[in-house]
Design a protein around this motif. Structure first.
Motif, PDB file in Angstrom:
ATOM      1  N   ALA A  60      12.984  -4.719  16.904  1.00 11.35           N
ATOM      2  CA  ALA A  60      11.566  -4.926  16.457  1.00 11.35           C
ATOM      3  C   ALA A  60      11.017  -3.614  16.067  1.00 11.35           C
ATOM      4  N   LEU A  61      10.386  -3.447  14.860  1.00  7.87           N
ATOM      5  CA  LEU A  61       9.790  -2.491  14.147  1.00  7.87           C
ATOM      6  C   LEU A  61       8.513  -2.710  13.673  1.00  7.87           C
ATOM      7  N   SER A  62       7.464  -1.939  14.158  1.00  9.36           N
ATOM      8  CA  SER A  62       6.300  -2.357  13.680  1.00  9.36           C
ATOM      9  C   SER A  62       5.582  -1.818  12.678  1.00  9.36           C
ATOM     10  N   ARG A  63       4.681  -2.488  11.904  1.00  4.29           N
ATOM     11  CA  ARG A  63       4.200  -2.220  10.719  1.00  4.29           C
ATOM     12  C   ARG A  63       2.443  -2.477  11.111  1.00  4.29           C
ATOM     13  N   TRP A  64       1.865  -1.755  10.130  1.00  8.04           N
ATOM     14  CA  TRP A  64       0.390  -1.763   9.937  1.00  8.04           C
ATOM     15  C   TRP A  64      -0.036  -2.425   8.767  1.00  8.04           C
ATOM     16  N   GLN A  65      -0.489  -3.509   8.640  1.00  9.59           N
ATOM     17  CA  GLN A  65      -0.973  -4.348   7.428  1.00  9.59           C
ATOM     18  C   GLN A  65      -2.463  -3.863   7.339  1.00  9.59           C
ATOM     19  N   HIS A  66      -2.527  -2.614   6.572  1.00 14.13           N
ATOM     20  CA  HIS A  66      -3.693  -2.142   6.446  1.00 14.13           C
ATOM     21  C   HIS A  66      -4.658  -2.691   5.433  1.00 14.13           C
ATOM     22  N   PRO A  67      -5.600  -3.089   5.451  1.00 12.80           N
ATOM     23  CA  PRO A  67      -6.727  -3.689   4.582  1.00 12.80           C
ATOM     24  C   PRO A  67      -6.799  -2.931   3.393  1.00 12.80           C
ATOM     25  N   VAL A  68      -6.812  -1.460   3.519  1.00  9.10           N
ATOM     26  CA  VAL A  68      -6.876  -0.892   2.367  1.00  9.10           C
ATOM     27  C   VAL A  68      -5.622  -0.186   1.621  1.00  9.10           C
ATOM     28  N   TYR A  69      -4.939   0.376   2.571  1.00  9.09           N
ATOM     29  CA  TYR A  69      -3.855   1.161   2.276  1.00  9.09           C
ATOM     30  C   TYR A  69      -2.365   0.478   1.985  1.00  9.09           C
ATOM     31  N   GLY A  70      -2.400  -0.901   2.531  1.00  8.62           N
ATOM     32  CA  GLY A  70      -1.497  -1.742   2.358  1.00  8.62           C
ATOM     33  C   GLY A  70      -0.464  -1.474   3.736  1.00  8.62           C
ATOM     34  N   LEU A  71       0.854  -1.903   3.643  1.00  8.21           N
ATOM     35  CA  LEU A  71       1.897  -1.988   4.751  1.00  8.21           C
ATOM     36  C   LEU A  71       2.129  -0.448   5.005  1.00  8.21           C
ATOM     37  N   LEU A  72       1.666  -0.099   6.240  1.00  8.10           N
ATOM     38  CA  LEU A  72       2.183   1.184   6.744  1.00  8.10           C
ATOM     39  C   LEU A  72       3.370   1.208   7.673  1.00  8.10           C
ATOM     40  N   GLY A  73       4.256   2.137   7.592  1.00  8.08           N
ATOM     41  CA  GLY A  73       5.428   2.201   8.442  1.00  8.08           C
ATOM     42  C   GLY A  73       4.805   3.134   9.725  1.00  8.08           C
ATOM     43  N   PRO A  74       5.624   2.804  10.688  1.00 12.66           N
ATOM     44  CA  PRO A  74       5.378   3.359  12.053  1.00 12.66           C
ATOM     45  C   PRO A  74       5.194   4.896  12.124  1.00 12.66           C
ATOM     46  N   ASP A  75       5.916   5.596  11.213  1.00 11.39           N
ATOM     47  CA  ASP A  75       6.093   7.172  11.044  1.00 11.39           C
ATOM     48  C   ASP A  75       4.379   7.571  10.948  1.00 11.39           C
ATOM     49  N   SER A  76       3.656   6.580  10.268  1.00  9.46           N
ATOM     50  CA  SER A  76       2.101   6.944  10.177  1.00  9.46           C
ATOM     51  C   SER A  76       1.191   6.701  10.989  1.00  9.46           C
ATOM     52  N   PHE A  77       1.695   6.072  12.134  1.00 17.22           N
ATOM     53  CA  PHE A  77       0.851   5.681  13.241  1.00 17.22           C
ATOM     54  C   PHE A  77       1.254   5.824  14.506  1.00 17.22           C
ATOM     55  N   ILE A  78       2.471   5.713  15.016  1.00 19.09           N
ATOM     56  CA  ILE A  78       3.141   5.819  16.301  1.00 19.09           C
ATOM     57  C   ILE A  78       2.559   7.033  17.020  1.00 19.09           C
TER      58      ILE A  78
END
Ligand code: C2E
Ligand code: MG
Ligand code: MG
Ligand code: MG
Length: 293
Positions: A60-78
């Motif tokens: 399982a690998l998380s992603r942030w479907q950001h309304p402005v920036y698009g799909l962000l990988g976990p390195d940008s928010f973990i």
């Protein structure tokens, strides 16, 4: 649970986009809102048994479907989740989503284990054990379907406490694995004292095995040593069939990587599994995977 979430207003953290380039400072306070809004989504990447070509599990690998920036990988928010005290809540969310998905696949006849990444901070949280058990119960799943990944150094931050947490998880029947193996400074002699069942060899070594003798030697000797210690090995970052075949020659058990299947949203995974089962037997010269899956 022990990891209390401090209220977060606004924190800033420079972050990199998956596509490369640096994002404008990200408003970390948004992460909580993102969880609540359903903007955090979990992708799943298949894991293959090299001997048979069969998909046995997913990470399982998380992603942030950001309304402005698009799909962000976990390195940008973990890291942001860790710094803002949100990682307990975050891990619970991923665990619950992954187990829910796992139960759904099972109901459809697709039996897979699911691996969830832990942050070092999760290991310091004694409440983790109860939370994991509760999540398994909620979805009617046996602990044996769940794998938890930790990095080499994470159990060394507070060895006594993490040993208790890991001991309890492994006692329950959850599989523990060491992620990114080879990038830390721990010896197998040390890791072997932890109740760990599997090593995931970091992709920085795996990617080089065809061209770089040192990488090949590291992977080969890790596989061999792990076998003597009774540990399973999975190679990360397998990007092509040649690498897969070289890993098989090294008697590596399992593989994961873009060359087998990229991380995809849960509903797309069965199709990815079918494609792998259609393709791999001829690559590996093994019998086709059973009609079901
Ligand atoms: P990881 O656990 O080592 O996960 C493997 C990473 O390698 C994933 O990146 C995956 O997309 C990528 N990958 C897989 N196969 C290949 C390949 O063949 N080539 C290349 N170049 N890359 C490949 P991702 O999804 O960006 O995740 C990065 C890291 O973020 C993960 O590394 C993991 O440490 C962490 N992470 C991901 N999801 C979570 C989570 O829910 N919680 C926590 N605490 N950490 C997470
Ligand atoms: Mg991982
Ligand atoms: Mg890894
Ligand atoms: Mg990694």
């Amino acid at each position: 649970s022990a990891a209390k979430d401090r209220p977060v207003r606004t924190a800033y953290y420079g972050t990199e986009l998956e596509s490369g380039g640096t994002l404008a400072p990200l408003v970390i306070g948004e992460l909580r809102g993102a969880l609540e809004a359903g903007d955090i989504v979990v992708y799943y990447q298949p894991q293959v048994e090299i001997g048979t070509g069969r998909v046995f599990g997913v990470e399982a690998l998380s992603r942030w479907q950001h309304p402005v920036y698009g799909l962000l990988g976990p390195d940008s928010f973990i890291q942001a989740a860790e710094r803002t005290g949100m990682i307990g809540t975050f891990t619970q969310f991923v665990l619950d989503a992954a187990l829910e998905q796992c139960a759904r696949w099972r109901a459809e006849g697709l039996v897979l284990t699911v691996a969830v990444n832990l942050s070092v901070l999760n290991l310091l949280d004694r409440g983790l054990v109860e939370d994991v058990q509760a999540a398994l119960d909620r979805h009617g799943l046996s602990p044996t379907v769940l794998e938890l990944e930790l990095t080499e150094g994470s159990a060394m931050v507070d060895p006594r406490r993490s040993r208790q947490v890991l001991g309890a998880l492994s006692g329950m029947g959850v599989t523990l694995s060491i992620d990114d193996y080879g990038t830390g400074y721990s010896s197998l002699a040390y890791l072997q004292k932890l109740p760990v069942r599997r090593l995931k060899i970091d992709r920085s070594f795996v990617a080089g095995i065809l061209d770089d003798a040192a990488s090949a030697a590291i992977v080969r000797s890790t596989v061999e040593l792990a076998r003597h210690l009774g540990l399973d090995v999975i190679a990360e970052g397998v990007e092509d069939d040649e690498t897969l075949l070289a890993l098989r020659d090294m008697q590596c058990h399992a593989a994961q990587g873009f060359g087998l299947g990229r991380p995809v949203p849960g509903p797309q995974l069965p199709e990815v599994v079918r494609r792998i089962h259609d393709r791999l037997p001829s690559v590996l010269h093994v019998p086709t995977v059973g009609a079901g899956r």
